[in-house]
Design an enzyme around this catalytic site. Structure first.
Site, PDB file in Angstrom:
ATOM      1  N   ARG A  57      12.254  -2.781  -8.111  1.00 12.66           N
ATOM      2  CA  ARG A  57      11.750  -2.174  -9.265  1.00 12.66           C
ATOM      3  C   ARG A  57      10.526  -1.365  -9.355  1.00 12.66           C
ATOM      4  NH1 ARG A  57      15.534  -4.931 -10.892  1.00 12.66           N
ATOM      5  NH2 ARG A  57      14.611  -6.431  -9.425  1.00 12.66           N
ATOM      6  N   THR A  58       9.613  -2.317  -9.050  1.00  7.65           N
ATOM      7  CA  THR A  58       8.145  -1.849  -8.708  1.00  7.65           C
ATOM      8  C   THR A  58       8.079  -0.631  -8.081  1.00  7.65           C
ATOM      9  OG1 THR A  58       7.534  -4.204  -9.211  1.00  7.65           O
ATOM     10  CG2 THR A  58       5.701  -2.699  -8.497  1.00  7.65           C
ATOM     11  N   LYS A  86       1.686  -4.279  14.848  1.00  8.92           N
ATOM     12  CA  LYS A  86       1.101  -4.483  16.299  1.00  8.92           C
ATOM     13  C   LYS A  86      -0.255  -5.008  16.193  1.00  8.92           C
ATOM     14  CE  LYS A  86       3.266   0.096  17.387  1.00  8.92           C
ATOM     15  NZ  LYS A  86       3.084   1.755  17.342  1.00  8.92           N
ATOM     16  N   ARG A 107       1.867  -3.470  -2.139  1.00  9.06           N
ATOM     17  CA  ARG A 107       2.372  -5.006  -2.301  1.00  9.06           C
ATOM     18  C   ARG A 107       2.122  -5.735  -1.169  1.00  9.06           C
ATOM     19  NH1 ARG A 107       7.816  -7.023  -5.326  1.00  9.06           N
ATOM     20  NH2 ARG A 107       6.473  -6.317  -7.120  1.00  9.06           N
ATOM     21  N   HIS A 135      -0.085  -9.353 -10.785  1.00 10.56           N
ATOM     22  CA  HIS A 135       0.734  -8.171 -10.716  1.00 10.56           C
ATOM     23  C   HIS A 135       0.449  -7.367 -11.963  1.00 10.56           C
ATOM     24  CE1 HIS A 135       4.303  -5.559  -9.999  1.00 10.56           C
ATOM     25  NE2 HIS A 135       5.410  -6.287  -9.940  1.00 10.56           N
TER      26      HIS A 135
END
Ligand code: ASP
Length: 335
Positions: A57-58, A86, A107, A135
């Protein structure tokens, strides 16, 4: 606050008039989100969408919101496919990626990581969820939804009665929502969770300082019997040391149609940031609520587009230009 070029990292950076401004701009995005009009105001602009934790969704709604303003989206998902695997530092990644984009959504599983990334970024960064911390865009779309749902029932935010239910210790959406509600007055907040998964004390205190009546409990049915909003959340399995530990809490706060009918007032709105855990053993927010008109979960996701469009328009300073670069849609729209 001055939105132009600003990072959006925490609800703490806002005051109430800022929230009202975001919501006014979100309202103005409706013709574009509902595909009656298209705008090319962000034509040529690039969103770097960097998601280092699972997200549907986000990630997609930030991307669609940017597309709906006419911009393009470049995605990086998962650590494995990024140079972070890496050993690259957040600083280096931010310096590089911000050279490729006009704005970045990120995120990341660690608390505070998005703020650290933003410090090194040359373009605005929007927090799409940092660990169990915050959030902010979810809380904004949640409050935007709460206001719309209440307005449809002839009510306002003043005196709102809300229950937040589930894993309140790890749930970043409810952490941001508490900070947001603390900007308002005269609310009744009930926090329902197993004692071990209770809302962090500093957030309870923040709401009490704002003057809200806050009740902390592990009793579901009494708590949902007198609320306007029942906001359910998922057990955040990924924050536990093992699946077995998370399993201890599954099904403790089940909401289904029978429980709703028996205990809730008839107009109680049901919300959830999604995803709801639909596995039979989860017993969280049952599918038999799908036909209940007070289930607002898909109105939340629709509202998310409006709020995220508003954030982009504000941060990239094009609010007043959106309509100037618009036309009617040419295709058939089923909405
Ligand atoms: N989608 C929300 C989040 O990313 C809620 C959840 O995952 O339970 O925090």
């Amino acid at each position: 606050m001055d939105f132009t070029g600003a990072h959006i990292l925490s609800i703490d950076q806002f005051e109430q008039p800022d929230i009202e401004r975001i919501f006014r701009v979100a309202d103005a995005m409706e013709p574009y989100a509902s595909r009656r009009r298209v705008t090319r105001v962000l034509e040529g602009a690039i969103l770097g969408n960097m998601f280092f934790e699972p997200s549907t969704r986000t990630r997609v709604s930030f991307g669609c919101a940017f597309n709906l303003l006419g911009g393009e989206v470049r995605e990086t998902t998962g650590f494995e496919s990024s140079a972070i695997a890496k050993g690259e530092s957040l600083y280096d990644t931010a310096r590089v990626l911000s050279g490729y984009s006009d704005v970045i959504c990120m995120r990341h599983p660690q608390n505070g990581s998005v703020a650290e990334f933003a410090e090194a970024s040359r373009v605005p960064v929007i927090n799409g969820g940092d660990g169990s911390n915050e959030h902010p865009s979810q809380a904004l779309l949640d409050l935007y939804t709460i206001r719309k749902e209440l307005a449809a029932k002839g009510k306002g935010l003043n005196g709102l009665r809300i229950a937040m239910i589930g894993d309140l210790k790890h749930g970043r959406t409810v952490h941001s929502l508490c900070r947001l509600l603390a900007l308002y007055q005269n609310l009744q907040v009930t926090l329902v969770s197993p004692t071990e998964l209770a809302m962090p004390e500093y957030l309870v205190e923040l709401m009490r300082k704002a003057g809200h009546q806050v009740q902390v409990t592990d009793e579901l049915t009494a708590s949902i019997s007198k609320v306007d909003i029942a906001y359910s959340t998922r057990i955040q399995e990924e924050r536990f040391t093992s699946k077995q530990e998370a399993d201890l809490y599954r099904g403790r706060f089940r909401l289904n149609q029978q429980i709703y009918t028996q205990f809730c007032e008839p107009n109680t709105v049901i919300m959830h940031p999604l995803p709801r855990d639909s596995r039979a053993e989860a017993n969280e927010l049952d599918n038999d609520l799908n036909a209940n008109p007070n289930l607002a979960i898909f109105r939340q996701t629709d509202n998310g587009i409006l709020v995220r469009m508003a954030l982009f328009a504000l941060v990239l300073d094009v609010v007043d230009l959106v309509d100037k670069h618009a036309r009617e849609v040419r295709w058939h729209s089923s909405r």
